[in-house]
Design an enzyme around this catalytic site. Structure first.
Site, PDB file in Angstrom:
ATOM      1  CE  LYS A 234     -29.032  16.213 -39.188  1.00  0.00           C
ATOM      2  NZ  LYS A 234     -28.029  16.908 -38.403  1.00  0.00           N
TER       3      LYS A 234
HETATM    4  C1  E4P Z   1     -26.242  14.674 -36.455  1.00  0.00           C
HETATM    5  O1  E4P Z   1     -26.599  14.859 -37.607  1.00  0.00           O
HETATM    6  C2  E4P Z   1     -26.159  15.743 -35.455  1.00  0.00           C
HETATM    7  O2  E4P Z   1     -25.761  16.929 -36.090  1.00  0.00           O
HETATM    8  C3  E4P Z   1     -25.131  15.495 -34.381  1.00  0.00           C
HETATM    9  O3  E4P Z   1     -24.479  14.275 -34.526  1.00  0.00           O
HETATM   10  C4  E4P Z   1     -25.577  15.847 -33.003  1.00  0.00           C
HETATM   11  O4  E4P Z   1     -24.618  15.455 -32.077  1.00  0.00           O
HETATM   12  P1  E4P Z   1     -24.418  16.086 -30.628  1.00  0.00           P
HETATM   13  O5  E4P Z   1     -25.097  15.184 -29.659  1.00  0.00           O
HETATM   14  O6  E4P Z   1     -22.936  16.086 -30.443  1.00  0.00           O
HETATM   15  O7  E4P Z   1     -25.011  17.475 -30.664  1.00  0.00           O
END
Ligand code: E4P
Length: 221
Positions: free
Chosen positions: A83
């Site tokens: 990522k």
């Molecule tokens: C995606 O890969 C992220 O880990 C995640 O969806 C972030 O979401 P949040 O806004 O709930 O932190």
């Protein structure tokens, strides 16, 4: 539609994985910080448990640092997807990692323009964060609609991961649009599964069957 779990909680990952509902996992530094264990060990264990792609995030923000971390993370297992944040260094790293045959998930995407650049750089996945857009007073799902349309227009093979999902209605909207993947906090997946009428119906079936058993005490189904 593929369902990923957006968590680093091993217990929940095991639970849903055994139900066959987990097509992949996404994690991030915040999710790892919530678990009270060595994050490296947690990441390695997730990669071992789950067959599908597991997104593990770099924490460096400079190009060289991202590349080094990506190569180290990739050693955890074949199914690791790295990522990378949506920055200029991130896009450079995505391009280089594609040459190195390492799949990437471009994270923290908040506009269609960012999604186009990530796809053109060679990201295997893009993760638009719809819940955070909703929180800021925008319609997060409109972004998904736009990105799916644009990727279709140009046959980009980058898949759209609907991220920052807050509730089951997000999942339905994403499915209607035809997004490739939703990544769900475990509580959203739990809510998808439940319906009060299912519970009520089951209670009625059980109590009616008890009545039948009184009439036919040796009954075995
Ligand atoms: C995606 O890969 C992220 O880990 C995640 O969806 C972030 O979401 P949040 O806004 O709930 O932190």
């Amino acid at each position: 539609m593929k369902i990923f779990l957006d968590t680093a909680n091993l217990q929940l990952i095991k639970e849903y994985n055994e139900m066959g509902l987990v097509d992949g996992i996404t994690t991030n530094p915040t999710l790892l910080a919530k678990e009270n264990n060595d994050p490296i060990e947690i990441m390695k264990e997730i990669v071992r448990l789950v067959k599908g792609p597991v997104s593990l995030e770099v924490v460096s923000q400079d190009y060289e640092g991202m590349i080094d971390e990506a190569h180290r993370l990739k050693k955890f297992g074949e199914n690791v997807v790295v990522k990378i944040p949506m920055t200029s260094n991130g896009l450079k790293a995505i391009r280089r990692l594609k040459e190195d045959h390492i799949d990437t998930n471009c994270t923290l995407v908040f506009s269609s323009n960012q999604a186009i650049l990530a796809a053109k750089s060679g990201a295997r996945y893009v993760s638009p964060f719809i819940g955070r857009l909703d929180d800021a007073g925008h319609k997060g799902m409109n972004l998904i609609k736009e990105i799916v349309e644009i990727f279709k227009n140009y046959n980009f093979d980058t898949e759209v991961i609907v991220a920052s999902v807050r509730h089951p209605l997000h999942v339905i909207s994403a499915a209607r649009i035809g997004a490739d993947i939703v990544t769900l906090p475990p509580d959203v997946l739990a809510k998808m599964l439940k319906h009060p009428l299912t519970d009520k119906g089951l209670d009625t079936f059980n109590s009616d069957w008890e009545k039948v058993k009184k009439t036919y005490p040796n009954l075995i189904l």
